[in-house]
Design an enzyme around this catalytic site. Structure first.
Site, short mmCIF file in Angstrom:
data_model
loop_
_atom_site.label_atom_id
_atom_site.label_comp_id
_atom_site.label_asym_id
_atom_site.label_seq_id
_atom_site.Cartn_x
_atom_site.Cartn_y
_atom_site.Cartn_z
CB CYS A 148 -0.90 0.03 1.24
SG CYS A 148 -2.04 -1.34 1.33
C1 BEZ Z 1 0.60 -4.62 1.82
O1 BEZ Z 1 0.04 -3.58 1.53
O2 BEZ Z 1 1.81 -4.76 1.71
C2 BEZ Z 1 -0.17 -5.82 2.30
C3 BEZ Z 1 -1.30 -5.61 3.07
C4 BEZ Z 1 -1.99 -6.74 3.53
C5 BEZ Z 1 -1.55 -8.01 3.19
C6 BEZ Z 1 -0.43 -8.17 2.38
C7 BEZ Z 1 0.27 -7.07 1.94
#
Ligand code: BEZ
Length: 212
Positions: A46
């Site tokens: 994110c």
């Molecule tokens: C991420 O944004 O890196 C992420 C969020 C939840 C699960 C896996 C990755």
């Protein structure tokens, strides 16, 4: 919560965000909009997505598209996370991130997929036209970051096909040949498209991008 399908009116909402209280319809005004959800604050994928979105803001502005992100954490958390995003992605996050702690907007837009995760939003995308109809939906899992070049490409296609009787072929990019809408006869297409029409098959007619 109902599934949102293409052509549906985007549900309106008022919610807290990293930029204060925001109403979707007021925020969008007469612009196009892109609403995209993120699983949670302070997560790696994110962080890269939001930094990329901020760095692409000029491209979205050029297309008259307002960005609005969402995650299920609160506004104070968003404010801290934005500092990290700005630092590590060398950017300034310059669009609102909805603080959807009560999951009101996530539920409204069906962004939580319980068989993936009961509590976190998946990576949903909704592209909304100026008349507030939904023109595109996408759903990616948490583990796959979205391709912002593809989001711009699909916006180019949506905007072109909204105003011209054409469709865009596989891997199309702005400026490349487009497909004449199947509803138009080849004779009518030849009158309509001054740059010329090539009939590859009676049902497959190509014409240069009318806006290029
Ligand atoms: C991420 O944004 O890196 C992420 C969020 C939840 C699960 C896996 C990755």
């Amino acid at each position: 919560m109902a599934t949102i399908r293409l052509g549906d009116k985007a549900p309106d909402f008022t919610a807290d965000s990293s930029m204060g209280t925001i109403n979707l319809y007021d925020y969008l005004g007469d612009s196009w909009g892109i609403l995209f959800s993120h699983p949670a604050d302070f997560t790696p994928v994110c962080t890269t997505e939001l930094g990329t979105a901020a760095n692409f803001k000029d491209e979205f502005d050029k297309r008259n598209v307002k960005m609005i992100a969402l995650s299920v954490d609160g506004a104070a958390s968003h404010a801290e996370w934005i500092k990290d995003i700005n630092e590590v992605q060398n950017t300034v996050v310059n669009f609102p991130i909805i603080a959807d702690e009560d999951k009101k907007v996530s539920d409204l837009y069906d962004m939580i997929h319980p068989n993936a995760d009961n509590n976190l939003t998946v990576r949903s995308v909704f592209i909304i036209a100026p008349d507030k109809t939904v023109k595109l939906t996408l759903t990616y899992p948490a583990s796959t970051g979205r391709n912002f070049y593809e989001l711009l490409r699909v916006i180019d296609s949506l905007q072109l096909t909204a105003y011209h009787k054409v469709a865009t072929p596989a891997n199309w990019e702005q400026g490349k040949e487009v497909v004449v809408s199947p509803a138009i006869s080849t004779a009518d297409a030849k009158d309509m498209f001054s740059k010329g029409v090539t009939e590859v098959k009676p049902y497959l007619r190509m014409t240069p991008d009318p806006t290029a």
